[in-house]
Design a protein around this motif. Structure first.
Motif, PDB file in Angstrom:
ATOM      1  N   ARG A 179      -0.924  -1.223  -7.083  1.00  0.00           N
ATOM      2  CA  ARG A 179      -1.128  -2.385  -6.143  1.00  0.00           C
ATOM      3  C   ARG A 179      -0.583  -3.663  -6.556  1.00  0.00           C
ATOM      4  O   ARG A 179      -0.013  -4.606  -6.243  1.00  0.00           O
ATOM      5  CB  ARG A 179      -2.602  -2.590  -5.484  1.00  0.00           C
ATOM      6  CG  ARG A 179      -3.017  -1.538  -4.790  1.00  0.00           C
ATOM      7  CD  ARG A 179      -2.234  -0.987  -3.624  1.00  0.00           C
ATOM      8  NE  ARG A 179      -1.757  -2.284  -2.773  1.00  0.00           N
ATOM      9  CZ  ARG A 179      -2.421  -2.593  -1.794  1.00  0.00           C
ATOM     10  NH1 ARG A 179      -3.543  -2.041  -1.407  1.00  0.00           N
ATOM     11  NH2 ARG A 179      -2.240  -3.845  -0.867  1.00  0.00           N
ATOM     12  N   GLU A 187       0.885  -1.082   0.148  1.00  0.00           N
ATOM     13  CA  GLU A 187      -0.059   0.099   0.055  1.00  0.00           C
ATOM     14  C   GLU A 187       0.896   1.334   0.061  1.00  0.00           C
ATOM     15  O   GLU A 187       1.674   1.474   0.593  1.00  0.00           O
ATOM     16  CB  GLU A 187      -0.703   0.027   1.207  1.00  0.00           C
ATOM     17  CG  GLU A 187      -2.011   0.942   1.188  1.00  0.00           C
ATOM     18  CD  GLU A 187      -2.855   1.152   2.456  1.00  0.00           C
ATOM     19  OE1 GLU A 187      -3.764   1.917   2.581  1.00  0.00           O
ATOM     20  OE2 GLU A 187      -2.735   0.101   3.146  1.00  0.00           O
ATOM     21  N   GLY A 188       0.572   2.069  -0.723  1.00  0.00           N
ATOM     22  CA  GLY A 188       1.208   3.533  -0.946  1.00  0.00           C
ATOM     23  C   GLY A 188       2.158   3.591  -2.115  1.00  0.00           C
ATOM     24  O   GLY A 188       2.523   4.563  -2.594  1.00  0.00           O
TER      25      GLY A 188
END
Length: 203
Positions: free
Chosen positions: A98, A93-94
């Motif tokens: 994804r 995440e981030g």
């Protein structure tokens, strides 16, 4: 094959360079993701399984899919064609995406290349205390069912129990046993003939 994407690791990034047709369809020539964001890399032989979420920007024809797909938890970048084997990069995440899923000429080789660059997470290790020499650590004596002579509590024969009635007492010696037995009155049991069943004098 020349039109397919190629995956390399350059410094701290995984670089996906798209083929001409994939680049035109996705409206970009390459995708870069940090190596530190990699969580998993694997090969998917059923290309259509990587198409998750809703189609976003890009080209989604029956035989070729290139672009961005939207999901509740982020975006996937896809550059695959039908009947191909797909390299999948699962990201934390981030990260920009994804998942990055691309058809490449040699997916197994690309998988090894990316996997070798992934940050390794060593398993938990138990460190000995300061000054502990594990080579001299005492070992438990083998129990009786293991071929040894110790009982279920690890005691060798003749060692008193720490919690039983003899706990805290000194071990017995021959002199103490002899003195204790000298004070006892021994009564020999004598069987008289008349007490024996079947004797003429028996009652």
């Amino acid at each position: 094959m020349a039109a397919m994407a190629h995956v390399t690791v350059e410094g701290g990034e995984v670089v996906v360079r798209l083929g001409l047709r994939e680049g035109l369809a996705a409206r970009r020539r390459q995708v870069r993701v940090p190596v530190s964001a990699l969580r998993e890399v694997h090969v998917e032989r059923s290309w259509w399984r990587v198409l998750r979420g809703r189609a976003g920007s890009g080209t989604w024809s029956p035989g070729r899919c290139s672009g961005v797909r939207n999901r509740p938890d982020g975006k996937d970048f896809i550059a695959v064609k039908a009947q191909s084997t797909v390299l999948c990069l699962e990201l934390a995440e981030g990260a920009p995406f994804r998942r990055v899923a691309v058809s490449v000429p040699d997916p197994e080789r690309a998988e090894r290349t990316v996997h070798e660059a992934m940050p390794q997470a060593p398993g938990p290790r138990i460190q000995p205390g300061p000054g502990t020499d594990t080579r001299d650590a005492p070992r438990r004596p083998p129990l009786q069912h293991e071929g040894g002579t110790a009982d279920d509590h690890g005691r060798q024969p003749g060692v008193p129990s720490r919690t039983g009635s003899g706990a805290g007492r000194p071990p017995l010696d021959a002199e103490r046993v002899e003195r204790a037995n000298a004070d006892r009155v021994r009564h020999d049991h004598v069987v008289h003939p008349q007490d024996h069943p079947g004797h003429p004098g028996a009652g």
